[in-house]
Design a protein around this motif. Structure first.
Motif, PDB file in Angstrom:
ATOM      1  N   LYS A  85      19.767  -4.665  -8.922  1.00  0.00           N
ATOM      2  CA  LYS A  85      19.913  -5.118  -7.265  1.00  0.00           C
ATOM      3  C   LYS A  85      19.680  -6.522  -7.225  1.00  0.00           C
ATOM      4  O   LYS A  85      19.706  -7.124  -6.263  1.00  0.00           O
ATOM      5  N   ASN A  86      18.846  -7.094  -8.262  1.00  0.00           N
ATOM      6  CA  ASN A  86      18.350  -8.372  -8.211  1.00  0.00           C
ATOM      7  C   ASN A  86      17.311  -8.788  -7.048  1.00  0.00           C
ATOM      8  O   ASN A  86      17.233  -9.709  -6.451  1.00  0.00           O
ATOM      9  N   TYR A  87      16.539  -7.629  -6.824  1.00  0.00           N
ATOM     10  CA  TYR A  87      15.572  -7.947  -5.727  1.00  0.00           C
ATOM     11  C   TYR A  87      14.444  -8.561  -6.283  1.00  0.00           C
ATOM     12  O   TYR A  87      14.004  -8.781  -7.429  1.00  0.00           O
ATOM     13  N   ASP A  88      13.507  -9.057  -5.461  1.00  0.00           N
ATOM     14  CA  ASP A  88      12.399  -9.763  -5.854  1.00  0.00           C
ATOM     15  C   ASP A  88      11.117  -9.092  -6.030  1.00  0.00           C
ATOM     16  O   ASP A  88      10.373  -9.431  -6.899  1.00  0.00           O
ATOM     17  N   TYR A  89      11.079  -7.791  -5.453  1.00  0.00           N
ATOM     18  CA  TYR A  89      10.033  -6.913  -5.462  1.00  0.00           C
ATOM     19  C   TYR A  89      10.395  -5.569  -5.094  1.00  0.00           C
ATOM     20  O   TYR A  89      11.122  -5.269  -4.233  1.00  0.00           O
ATOM     21  N   TRP A  90       9.828  -4.550  -5.751  1.00  0.00           N
ATOM     22  CA  TRP A  90      10.120  -3.145  -5.280  1.00  0.00           C
ATOM     23  C   TRP A  90       8.870  -2.645  -4.997  1.00  0.00           C
ATOM     24  O   TRP A  90       8.126  -2.284  -6.231  1.00  0.00           O
ATOM     25  N   ALA A  91       8.574  -1.974  -4.007  1.00  0.00           N
ATOM     26  CA  ALA A  91       7.400  -1.453  -3.568  1.00  0.00           C
ATOM     27  C   ALA A  91       7.379  -0.022  -3.775  1.00  0.00           C
ATOM     28  O   ALA A  91       8.036   0.462  -2.489  1.00  0.00           O
ATOM     29  N   LEU A  92       7.014   0.675  -4.572  1.00  0.00           N
ATOM     30  CA  LEU A  92       6.986   2.053  -4.793  1.00  0.00           C
ATOM     31  C   LEU A  92       5.981   2.763  -4.325  1.00  0.00           C
ATOM     32  O   LEU A  92       4.805   2.250  -4.035  1.00  0.00           O
ATOM     33  N   GLY A  93       6.177   4.128  -3.819  1.00  0.00           N
ATOM     34  CA  GLY A  93       5.118   5.087  -3.518  1.00  0.00           C
ATOM     35  C   GLY A  93       5.623   6.307  -4.208  1.00  0.00           C
ATOM     36  O   GLY A  93       6.627   6.809  -4.712  1.00  0.00           O
ATOM     37  N   HIS A  94       4.500   7.298  -4.265  1.00  0.00           N
ATOM     38  CA  HIS A  94       4.582   8.548  -4.479  1.00  0.00           C
ATOM     39  C   HIS A  94       3.592   8.880  -5.883  1.00  0.00           C
ATOM     40  O   HIS A  94       2.759   9.920  -5.939  1.00  0.00           O
ATOM     41  N   VAL A  95       3.561   7.954  -6.905  1.00  0.00           N
ATOM     42  CA  VAL A  95       2.638   8.117  -7.907  1.00  0.00           C
ATOM     43  C   VAL A  95       1.192   7.616  -7.695  1.00  0.00           C
ATOM     44  O   VAL A  95       1.221   6.511  -7.187  1.00  0.00           O
ATOM     45  N   HIS A  96       0.290   8.447  -7.837  1.00  0.00           N
ATOM     46  CA  HIS A  96      -1.065   7.829  -7.172  1.00  0.00           C
ATOM     47  C   HIS A  96      -1.930   7.010  -8.392  1.00  0.00           C
ATOM     48  O   HIS A  96      -2.888   6.614  -7.754  1.00  0.00           O
ATOM     49  N   VAL A  97      -1.412   7.245  -9.523  1.00  0.00           N
ATOM     50  CA  VAL A  97      -2.027   6.037 -10.533  1.00  0.00           C
ATOM     51  C   VAL A  97      -1.324   5.099 -10.389  1.00  0.00           C
ATOM     52  O   VAL A  97      -0.190   4.854 -10.569  1.00  0.00           O
ATOM     53  N   PRO A  98      -2.004   3.714 -10.604  1.00  0.00           N
ATOM     54  CA  PRO A  98      -1.488   2.574 -10.602  1.00  0.00           C
ATOM     55  C   PRO A  98      -0.475   2.399 -11.853  1.00  0.00           C
ATOM     56  O   PRO A  98      -0.829   2.700 -12.877  1.00  0.00           O
ATOM     57  N   GLN A 122      -8.334   6.799 -11.500  1.00  0.00           N
ATOM     58  CA  GLN A 122      -8.142   5.582 -11.690  1.00  0.00           C
ATOM     59  C   GLN A 122      -7.328   4.997 -10.423  1.00  0.00           C
ATOM     60  O   GLN A 122      -6.161   4.730 -10.313  1.00  0.00           O
ATOM     61  N   ILE A 123      -8.240   4.574  -9.669  1.00  0.00           N
ATOM     62  CA  ILE A 123      -7.741   4.116  -8.356  1.00  0.00           C
ATOM     63  C   ILE A 123      -8.001   2.569  -8.210  1.00  0.00           C
ATOM     64  O   ILE A 123      -9.164   1.990  -8.335  1.00  0.00           O
ATOM     65  N   HIS A 124      -7.151   1.873  -8.050  1.00  0.00           N
ATOM     66  CA  HIS A 124      -7.200   0.367  -7.863  1.00  0.00           C
ATOM     67  C   HIS A 124      -7.274  -0.086  -6.358  1.00  0.00           C
ATOM     68  O   HIS A 124      -7.941  -1.232  -6.106  1.00  0.00           O
ATOM     69  N   CYS A 178       0.826  -1.157   0.072  1.00  0.00           N
ATOM     70  CA  CYS A 178       0.173  -0.063   0.239  1.00  0.00           C
ATOM     71  C   CYS A 178       0.820   1.083   0.062  1.00  0.00           C
ATOM     72  O   CYS A 178       2.005   1.236   0.714  1.00  0.00           O
ATOM     73  N   ALA A 179       0.398   2.272  -0.559  1.00  0.00           N
ATOM     74  CA  ALA A 179       1.278   3.596  -0.657  1.00  0.00           C
ATOM     75  C   ALA A 179       0.297   4.601  -0.718  1.00  0.00           C
ATOM     76  O   ALA A 179      -0.905   4.388  -1.251  1.00  0.00           O
ATOM     77  N   ASP A 180       0.738   5.811  -0.488  1.00  0.00           N
ATOM     78  CA  ASP A 180      -0.174   7.040  -0.659  1.00  0.00           C
ATOM     79  C   ASP A 180      -1.400   7.004  -0.157  1.00  0.00           C
ATOM     80  O   ASP A 180      -2.500   7.313  -0.777  1.00  0.00           O
ATOM     81  N   LEU A 181      -1.756   6.630   1.090  1.00  0.00           N
ATOM     82  CA  LEU A 181      -2.905   6.549   1.810  1.00  0.00           C
ATOM     83  C   LEU A 181      -3.626   7.889   1.918  1.00  0.00           C
ATOM     84  O   LEU A 181      -4.585   8.120   1.889  1.00  0.00           O
ATOM     85  N   HIS A 182      -2.482   9.058   2.485  1.00  0.00           N
ATOM     86  CA  HIS A 182      -2.806  10.273   2.738  1.00  0.00           C
ATOM     87  C   HIS A 182      -4.049  10.146   3.712  1.00  0.00           C
ATOM     88  O   HIS A 182      -5.121  10.741   3.401  1.00  0.00           O
ATOM     89  N   PHE A 183      -4.118   9.608   4.935  1.00  0.00           N
ATOM     90  CA  PHE A 183      -5.000   9.001   5.787  1.00  0.00           C
ATOM     91  C   PHE A 183      -5.664  10.370   6.246  1.00  0.00           C
ATOM     92  O   PHE A 183      -6.938  10.221   6.410  1.00  0.00           O
ATOM     93  N   ALA A 237      -2.990   5.225  -5.201  1.00  0.00           N
ATOM     94  CA  ALA A 237      -3.638   5.689  -4.097  1.00  0.00           C
ATOM     95  C   ALA A 237      -4.769   5.121  -3.738  1.00  0.00           C
ATOM     96  O   ALA A 237      -5.676   4.679  -4.562  1.00  0.00           O
ATOM     97  N   PRO A 238      -4.933   4.396  -2.525  1.00  0.00           N
ATOM     98  CA  PRO A 238      -6.229   3.558  -2.106  1.00  0.00           C
ATOM     99  C   PRO A 238      -7.345   4.257  -2.309  1.00  0.00           C
ATOM    100  O   PRO A 238      -8.413   3.626  -2.645  1.00  0.00           O
ATOM    101  N   GLN A 239      -7.478   5.483  -2.122  1.00  0.00           N
ATOM    102  CA  GLN A 239      -8.567   6.379  -2.087  1.00  0.00           C
ATOM    103  C   GLN A 239      -8.258   7.692  -2.921  1.00  0.00           C
ATOM    104  O   GLN A 239      -7.384   8.269  -2.560  1.00  0.00           O
ATOM    105  N   GLY A 240      -8.988   8.024  -3.757  1.00  0.00           N
ATOM    106  CA  GLY A 240      -9.090   9.270  -4.576  1.00  0.00           C
ATOM    107  C   GLY A 240      -9.461  10.534  -3.838  1.00  0.00           C
ATOM    108  O   GLY A 240     -10.640  10.223  -3.263  1.00  0.00           O
TER     109      GLY A 240
END
Length: 397
Positions: A182-195, A219-221, A7-12, A209-212
């Motif tokens: 870096k050969n990581y398995d997953y990069w969990a990004l945040g900052h851009v609100h569009v999936p 375009q919120i998924h 999850c990212a950019d919740l802006h609670f 973002a979880p909520q527009g």
């Protein structure tokens, strides 16, 4: 197997913006942010995830209110009860300052508090070892790339948490190729609100973002439910939004009065799904000039929202606009088509009656003519005139 939520950019604590025309209704949305967080936590519990990732801008500002902090920590404690860790980095909006928080974070919430990359190690209840590397903002911006500070791959499954923008300059700018190295398995990004998926394998993506909170965030998924089956990482979007921003086009073709237009607008809503609606009215050419003024729009919006409330529809109209078809989408109309449109007006009985109403109210004329015959004769004469008196191009003959 390993499973987590990204999850990212919740802006609670962010308010819903652009709703000045329905300011009296905004109070009904105040609990939406809390409901979204509750849905995220409930999803984590239902899916029995191994941990939750919050990839920056969990709060909209870096000084959340005491009430906001209390509500957030209540939900984190629900995860604590089930021994589900939470890994949280701070972004450019909620950049970290320890003295801003009224409470200690629950023990299950692991914080990255420095503008230096740290790596935390963990192990799932099934014995899968994992490593999570990340950093936080201590200021509203970070101008340099942070990717080079991330360590080489560690543990069975390695995740990078990164709040930044590959296209900007002020928010930890990065290059996807550097992350891949870096050969990581997953990069969990945040900052851009569009999936946004930057790479499929290994997944390098923004969940959105979880909520527009504005009309630009349609375009919120929601969040990403991520599962590693031992050989492959599978990513599944899960919606957690409480209310959606939508644009709804309504054609008023053939509508000639403001009263008819209002009826059409009322009948356009037939769903109970929670929505903030921007109503775009199309094909309004048959309506009178100035049939809907800027002064009248708030009145119409208020009337529609009261009607929707009586119908128990979970929708709020926040804006009404007369939609003008872009030039590129406009159809080229030939002369013949224009002529047919003119004739069609005279062929409709109600329109023709209105046109000749003054003449037919005269007692002598009224006794000597029949409207139906007069209409047929008029249409015939108009068609003959258009054919004989106007010059048409060869392709229209």
């Amino acid at each position: 197997m390993l499973r987590f939520i990204h999850c990212a950019d919740l802006h609670f604590d962010r308010p819903f913006e652009g709703l000045h025309l329905i300011a009296n209704k905004v109070k009904e949305l105040r609990s939406a942010n809390e409901q979204v967080l509750e849905k995220i936590v409930s999803l984590a519990l239902e899916e029995q995830v191994d941990f939750l990732l919050l990839a920056g801008d969990t709060f909209h500002q870096n000084r959340p209110s005491l009430k906001t902090q209390h509500q957030f920590f209540q939900q984190m404690n629900r995860l604590k009860e089930k021994k589900i860790p939470v890994y949280l980095i701070f972004g450019n909006h909620d950049f970290y300052e320890q003295e801003r928080y009224w409470f200690d974070f629950p023990e299950n919430v692991q914080l990255f508090t420095e503008e230096q990359v740290r790596t935390l190690q963990g192990e799932t209840q099934t014995g899968v070892s994992y490593a999570i590397s990340g950093f936080s903002y201590r200021h509203p911006w970070i101008k340099q790339s942070m990717v080079k500070e991330f360590p080489a791959r560690q543990a069975t499954y390695h995740i990078g948490m990164y709040h930044g923008d590959s296209n900007g300059e002020n928010y930890a700018p990065f290059k996807v190729a550097e992350m891949q190295q870096k050969n990581y398995d997953y990069w969990a990004l945040g900052h851009v609100h569009v999936p946004t998926v930057l790479k499929q394998q290994p997944p390098i993506l923004y969940p959105g973002a979880p909520q527009g909170h504005t009309q630009k965030e349609e375009q919120i998924h929601g969040v990403q439910l991520v599962t590693w089956n031992g050989t492959q990482t599978l990513v599944e979007s899960r919606s957690v939004a409480v209310i959606d921003w939508v644009e709804k086009k309504l054609s008023l073709a053939g509508v000639r009065t403001a009263k008819e237009a209002l009826t059409q607008m009322m009948q356009a809503f037939q769903t109970s799904h929670s929505q903030l609606v921007k109503l775009l009215l199309t094909n309004t050419e048959n309506l009178p000039n100035q049939w809907l003024t800027e002064k009248e729009k708030p009145e119409i919006i208020a009337y529609l929202n009261e009607y929707l409330q009586r119908q128990n529809y979970q929708q709020l109209v926040y804006q009404i606009e007369l939609y003008e078809t872009p030039e590129a989408e406009k159809l080229t109309i030939t002369g013949r088509e224009v002529a047919q449109q003119l004739l069609q007006n005279y062929q409709e009985a109600t329109v023709f009656t209105e046109i000749v109403e003054e003449m037919t109210t005269h007692p002598l004329i009224k006794r000597s003519i029949q409207i139906e015959n007069l209409q047929k004769e008029t249409v015939k004469r108009v068609e003959e005139t258009l054919t004989q008196e106007f010059r048409w191009s060869e392709e229209e003959r």
